[in-house]
Design an enzyme around this catalytic site. Structure first.
Site, PDB file in Angstrom:
ATOM      1  N   SER A  56      23.879  43.282  10.261  1.00  0.00           N
ATOM      2  CA  SER A  56      24.445  41.954  10.487  1.00  0.00           C
ATOM      3  C   SER A  56      25.328  41.601   9.281  1.00  0.00           C
ATOM      4  O   SER A  56      24.969  41.883   8.141  1.00  0.00           O
ATOM      5  CB  SER A  56      23.313  40.921  10.602  1.00  0.00           C
ATOM      6  OG  SER A  56      23.827  39.620  10.383  1.00  0.00           O
TER       7      SER A  56
ATOM      8  N   HIS B 205      27.520  44.613  13.155  1.00  0.00           N
ATOM      9  CA  HIS B 205      27.005  43.586  14.076  1.00  0.00           C
ATOM     10  C   HIS B 205      27.528  42.235  13.604  1.00  0.00           C
ATOM     11  O   HIS B 205      27.079  41.690  12.599  1.00  0.00           O
ATOM     12  CB  HIS B 205      25.476  43.621  14.052  1.00  0.00           C
ATOM     13  CG  HIS B 205      24.795  42.616  14.929  1.00  0.00           C
ATOM     14  ND1 HIS B 205      24.482  42.852  16.240  1.00  0.00           N
ATOM     15  CD2 HIS B 205      24.362  41.358  14.648  1.00  0.00           C
ATOM     16  CE1 HIS B 205      23.866  41.783  16.734  1.00  0.00           C
ATOM     17  NE2 HIS B 205      23.771  40.867  15.787  1.00  0.00           N
TER      18      HIS B 205
ATOM     19  N   ASP C 207      27.668  38.500  13.857  1.00  0.00           N
ATOM     20  CA  ASP C 207      26.912  37.361  14.405  1.00  0.00           C
ATOM     21  C   ASP C 207      27.848  36.181  14.579  1.00  0.00           C
ATOM     22  O   ASP C 207      28.238  35.535  13.603  1.00  0.00           O
ATOM     23  CB  ASP C 207      25.747  37.004  13.477  1.00  0.00           C
ATOM     24  CG  ASP C 207      24.566  37.915  13.715  1.00  0.00           C
ATOM     25  OD1 ASP C 207      23.968  38.396  12.728  1.00  0.00           O
ATOM     26  OD2 ASP C 207      24.228  38.155  14.898  1.00  0.00           O
TER      27      ASP C 207
ATOM     28  N   MET D   1      28.529  32.554  15.899  1.00  0.00           N
ATOM     29  CA  MET D   1      27.778  31.337  16.208  1.00  0.00           C
ATOM     30  C   MET D   1      28.736  30.154  16.328  1.00  0.00           C
ATOM     31  O   MET D   1      29.646  30.001  15.496  1.00  0.00           O
ATOM     32  CB  MET D   1      26.761  31.069  15.104  1.00  0.00           C
ATOM     33  CG  MET D   1      25.772  32.223  14.901  1.00  0.00           C
ATOM     34  SD  MET D   1      24.636  31.883  13.545  1.00  0.00           S
ATOM     35  CE  MET D   1      23.768  33.444  13.452  1.00  0.00           C
TER      36      MET D   1
ATOM     37  N   HIS E  97      27.866  39.697  18.658  1.00  0.00           N
ATOM     38  CA  HIS E  97      26.681  39.028  19.203  1.00  0.00           C
ATOM     39  C   HIS E  97      27.065  37.574  19.388  1.00  0.00           C
ATOM     40  O   HIS E  97      27.098  36.797  18.422  1.00  0.00           O
ATOM     41  CB  HIS E  97      25.509  39.194  18.230  1.00  0.00           C
ATOM     42  CG  HIS E  97      24.279  38.470  18.646  1.00  0.00           C
ATOM     43  ND1 HIS E  97      23.192  38.325  17.803  1.00  0.00           N
ATOM     44  CD2 HIS E  97      23.928  37.841  19.802  1.00  0.00           C
ATOM     45  CE1 HIS E  97      22.236  37.649  18.430  1.00  0.00           C
ATOM     46  NE2 HIS E  97      22.665  37.348  19.637  1.00  0.00           N
TER      47      HIS E  97
ATOM     48  N   MET F   5      26.495  34.142  20.061  1.00  0.00           N
ATOM     49  CA  MET F   5      25.517  33.053  20.168  1.00  0.00           C
ATOM     50  C   MET F   5      26.309  31.767  20.398  1.00  0.00           C
ATOM     51  O   MET F   5      26.492  30.938  19.484  1.00  0.00           O
ATOM     52  CB  MET F   5      24.661  32.980  18.897  1.00  0.00           C
ATOM     53  CG  MET F   5      23.703  34.169  18.784  1.00  0.00           C
ATOM     54  SD  MET F   5      22.999  34.405  17.148  1.00  0.00           S
ATOM     55  CE  MET F   5      24.303  35.394  16.413  1.00  0.00           C
TER      56      MET F   5
ATOM     57  N   MET G  95      15.827  39.837  21.153  1.00  0.00           N
ATOM     58  CA  MET G  95      15.793  39.089  19.897  1.00  0.00           C
ATOM     59  C   MET G  95      14.361  39.079  19.363  1.00  0.00           C
ATOM     60  O   MET G  95      13.422  38.737  20.092  1.00  0.00           O
ATOM     61  CB  MET G  95      16.282  37.658  20.118  1.00  0.00           C
ATOM     62  CG  MET G  95      17.779  37.535  20.372  1.00  0.00           C
ATOM     63  SD  MET G  95      18.809  38.170  19.043  1.00  0.00           S
ATOM     64  CE  MET G  95      18.408  37.021  17.726  1.00  0.00           C
TER      65      MET G  95
ATOM     66  N   ASP H  27      16.835  42.630  16.945  1.00  0.00           N
ATOM     67  CA  ASP H  27      17.651  41.877  16.006  1.00  0.00           C
ATOM     68  C   ASP H  27      16.848  40.691  15.474  1.00  0.00           C
ATOM     69  O   ASP H  27      16.467  39.812  16.238  1.00  0.00           O
ATOM     70  CB  ASP H  27      18.899  41.383  16.752  1.00  0.00           C
ATOM     71  CG  ASP H  27      19.837  40.583  15.898  1.00  0.00           C
ATOM     72  OD1 ASP H  27      20.816  40.054  16.438  1.00  0.00           O
ATOM     73  OD2 ASP H  27      19.598  40.477  14.683  1.00  0.00           O
TER      74      ASP H  27
END
Ligand code: DX5
Ligand code: ZN
Length: 223
Positions: free
Chosen positions: A10, A35, A37, A39, A68, A70, A139, A175
């Site tokens: 991450s 990865h 992240d 958001m 990823h 989110m 998750m 993760d």
């Protein structure tokens, strides 16, 4: 044939003032892909990087990027992160009104469709989209922040997802809280792709040691 162990760090714990150098260091340390992240501050109470940041790092590295997402609107943002250079797009089942359509669109755009399941979401959420998936993310923390405690109860969900994916060409990723003391149990449950943020960046012996150690622990647990 058993699926290969992949280490996907991450970027959350990285020094964002030197993000390009940090990503290069991860590649040199032997990780398999980055990865990202992503958001939006709504799906989770945190806000990270836009597609332009990912695109600026893309030409510096040769390894794959996964995003990823989110976010509350993955249909809006997925194409932007594909354009930015992410070859795998993880959408949250909880954020998708039409998950099958969202995944099919990601596939049509040339990326690998993937679905992420929050701790409360049952594995059956993937039952009708398995033929579209290249990756399922279980998750092992509630999303939003790095450095959280691994939720070991998710191991039984990994086992169930692995059963559901028998016969499908699909990786299983975990993760959240993945490190030397947790990766073996997640691997033994059936995961083969491992996201690690804090544990990997915090290793006092450096990124290459952390990457090799995590890989070895996962491979031994899967054999
Ligand atoms: C949490 C993110 C994870 C997290 C991993 O919402 O999806 O990728 O940053 O970080 P650690 O390994 O520190 O739990
Ligand atoms: Zn993540």
């Amino acid at each position: 044939m058993s699926r290969p162990v992949l280490i996907a760090p991450s970027i959350l714990p990285a020094d964002f003032s030197r993000l390009g150098e940090e990503c290069l260091a991860l590649q040199e340390a032997g990780v398999d892909r980055i990865h990202w992240d992503i958001m939006d501050g709504v799906f989770v109470p945190n806000l990270t990087v836009g597609p332009d940041v990912v695109a600026s790092i893309r030409p510096l590295l040769s390894i794959d990027f996964e995003a990823h997402l989110m976010v509350v609107d993955p249909d809006l943002l997925a194409p932007l992160y594909i354009e930015a250079g992410c070859s795998t797009i993880l959408v949250h089942a909880e954020a998708c009104t039409h998950l099958h359509k969202t995944l099919a669109t990601i596939k049509d755009l040339g990326a690998t469709p993937a679905v992420a399941l929050n701790p409360h979401t049952p594995p059956e959420a993937i039952s009708q989209v398995r033929d579209l998936l290249g990756l399922v993310l279980v998750m092992t923390v509630n999303p939003g922040f790095g450095g959280q405690t691994y939720i070991s109860e998710m191991e039984s969900k990994v086992v169930r997802v692995a059963e559901m994916l028998e016969g499908y060409d699909c990786d299983i990723e975990v993760d959240g809280g993945i490190g030397p003391s947790t990766i073996a149990a997640a691997a033994a449950a059936g995961a083969n792709v491992f996201v690690s943020g804090s544990a990997l960046f915090r290793d006092p012996e450096g990124l290459a040691h952390a990457t090799g150690d995590l890989r070895q622990r996962a491979e031994e647990a899967r054999n």
